[in-house]
Design a protein around this motif. Structure first.
Motif, short mmCIF file in Angstrom:
data_model
loop_
_atom_site.label_atom_id
_atom_site.label_comp_id
_atom_site.label_asym_id
_atom_site.label_seq_id
_atom_site.Cartn_x
_atom_site.Cartn_y
_atom_site.Cartn_z
N GLU A 1 29.09 46.17 38.35
CA GLU A 1 29.19 44.75 38.01
C GLU A 1 30.43 44.48 37.16
O GLU A 1 31.15 43.50 37.39
CB GLU A 1 27.94 44.31 37.25
CG GLU A 1 27.93 42.82 36.91
CD GLU A 1 26.71 42.42 36.10
OE1 GLU A 1 26.50 41.21 35.94
OE2 GLU A 1 25.99 43.32 35.61
N GLY A 2 30.69 45.35 36.20
CA GLY A 2 31.87 45.18 35.35
C GLY A 2 33.15 45.31 36.14
O GLY A 2 34.11 44.56 35.91
N GLN A 3 33.20 46.24 37.08
CA GLN A 3 34.40 46.42 37.90
C GLN A 3 34.61 45.24 38.83
O GLN A 3 35.75 44.82 39.07
CB GLN A 3 34.28 47.73 38.67
CG GLN A 3 34.32 48.95 37.77
CD GLN A 3 34.18 50.25 38.54
OE1 GLN A 3 33.97 50.26 39.74
NE2 GLN A 3 34.30 51.36 37.84
N GLN A 4 33.51 44.70 39.36
CA GLN A 4 33.63 43.51 40.20
C GLN A 4 34.17 42.33 39.39
O GLN A 4 35.02 41.57 39.88
CB GLN A 4 32.28 43.13 40.81
CG GLN A 4 32.36 41.91 41.73
CD GLN A 4 31.00 41.47 42.26
OE1 GLN A 4 29.97 42.02 41.87
NE2 GLN A 4 30.99 40.48 43.12
N LEU A 5 33.71 42.20 38.16
CA LEU A 5 34.18 41.11 37.32
C LEU A 5 35.68 41.25 37.05
O LEU A 5 36.42 40.25 37.10
CB LEU A 5 33.41 41.10 36.00
CG LEU A 5 33.77 39.99 35.00
CD1 LEU A 5 33.66 38.61 35.63
CD2 LEU A 5 32.89 40.09 33.76
N ILE A 6 36.15 42.45 36.78
CA ILE A 6 37.58 42.66 36.58
C ILE A 6 38.38 42.23 37.81
O ILE A 6 39.40 41.55 37.70
CB ILE A 6 37.87 44.13 36.23
CG1 ILE A 6 37.38 44.46 34.82
CG2 ILE A 6 39.38 44.44 36.36
CD1 ILE A 6 37.45 45.93 34.47
N ARG A 7 37.91 42.63 38.99
CA ARG A 7 38.62 42.25 40.22
C ARG A 7 38.62 40.74 40.40
O ARG A 7 39.65 40.15 40.79
CB ARG A 7 37.98 42.94 41.42
CG ARG A 7 38.29 44.44 41.52
CD ARG A 7 37.85 45.00 42.86
NE ARG A 7 36.39 45.05 42.97
CZ ARG A 7 35.65 46.10 42.63
NH1 ARG A 7 36.23 47.19 42.17
NH2 ARG A 7 34.34 46.07 42.75
N ARG A 8 37.50 40.09 40.10
CA ARG A 8 37.41 38.64 40.28
C ARG A 8 38.29 37.90 39.28
O ARG A 8 38.93 36.89 39.63
CB ARG A 8 35.94 38.20 40.15
CG ARG A 8 35.02 38.67 41.27
CD ARG A 8 35.22 37.86 42.54
NE ARG A 8 34.92 36.45 42.33
CZ ARG A 8 33.70 35.91 42.39
NH1 ARG A 8 32.65 36.67 42.66
NH2 ARG A 8 33.52 34.62 42.22
N VAL A 9 38.31 38.37 38.06
CA VAL A 9 39.16 37.73 37.04
C VAL A 9 40.63 37.90 37.40
O VAL A 9 41.42 36.94 37.31
CB VAL A 9 38.85 38.28 35.64
CG1 VAL A 9 39.89 37.80 34.63
CG2 VAL A 9 37.45 37.88 35.19
N ALA A 10 41.02 39.10 37.80
CA ALA A 10 42.41 39.33 38.20
C ALA A 10 42.79 38.42 39.37
O ALA A 10 43.88 37.84 39.40
CB ALA A 10 42.63 40.79 38.56
N ASP A 11 41.87 38.27 40.32
CA ASP A 11 42.13 37.41 41.47
C ASP A 11 42.28 35.96 41.04
O ASP A 11 43.12 35.22 41.57
CB ASP A 11 40.99 37.56 42.48
CG ASP A 11 41.28 36.83 43.78
OD1 ASP A 11 42.29 37.17 44.44
OD2 ASP A 11 40.51 35.92 44.14
#
Length: 205
Positions: free
Chosen positions: A164-174
């Motif tokens: 979940e944390g890694q997905q959030l990082i990807r979404r924020v970067a996007d």
């Protein structure tokens, strides 16, 4: 943690003026300006949600963050309203402005503007490198203000390693890639810079 809510909780902007880029984040908090100011300037509270800090935390003073090695000078200090500091890390010097804007009873908006100089780092990673890091800090601040134990730095570090944390990082970067494109960067370049930022934060660079 609701990823969609986290993405939508932050307003992201990028502007360029003179010899610096401005990476701007805005997030609202359910507390008054005095409490939010204290959370952002008290060494005791900063150590609970951000980093341990040393130095003279007053106008004209100099601070140092003991975990990252960042340090700088306090250039402006208007309690409950505005703070300006230099942000000095590994020989690079930039500036950070923090504005607290009352938004009703027990509601305050924090606007953070990081003035980033041009250079290879900006060309490679774009605004996401700055934005992702500050969003992590504001997310932790939000939990701290809510009295949520997940706001402890150790808890957030553990969360960052979860799917979940890694997905959030990807979404924020996007999301920062989208803001980069809106600021005038070609879509392909903006996406590539955001992807490189995400890879860096995920330890895959």
């Amino acid at each position: 943690m609701n990823i969609v809510d986290e993405i939508n909780s932050v307003i992201r902007k990028i502007t360029t003026s003179g010899d610096s880029h401005r990476v701007v984040l805005e997030r609202g908090f359910d507390t008054d300006a005095a409490d939010l100011w204290d959370a952002c300037t008290s060494s005791q509270r900063l150590s609970r949600w951000f980093e341990p800090v040393r130095g003279d935390l007053a106008l004209g003073g100099r601070y140092s963050l003991t975990s990252s090695g960042t340090e700088g000078d306090i250039l402006r200090c208007e309690p409950t309203r505005h703070l300006t500091i230099t942000w000095e890390y590994q020989g690079n010097v930039s500036h950070v402005d923090v504005d607290l804007i009352p938004a009703g009873i027990e509601r305050t908006v924090l606007r953070l503007t990081h003035h980033v100089p041009p250079g290879d780092h900006w060309e490679t990673y774009g605004p996401a490198a700055t934005g992702v890091g500050w969003e992590e800090a504001l997310r932790t601040l939000s939990l701290h203000l809510a009295g949520d134990a997940r706001g402890a730095t150790e808890e957030m570090e553990e969360f960052a390693g979860t799917p979940e944390g890694q997905q959030l990082i990807r979404r924020v970067a996007d999301a920062w890639g989208g803001a980069d494109h809106e600021a005038g960067t070609p879509a392909g370049d903006a996406h590539a810079r955001a992807a490189r930022t995400a890879a860096f934060y995920l330890g895959r660079a």
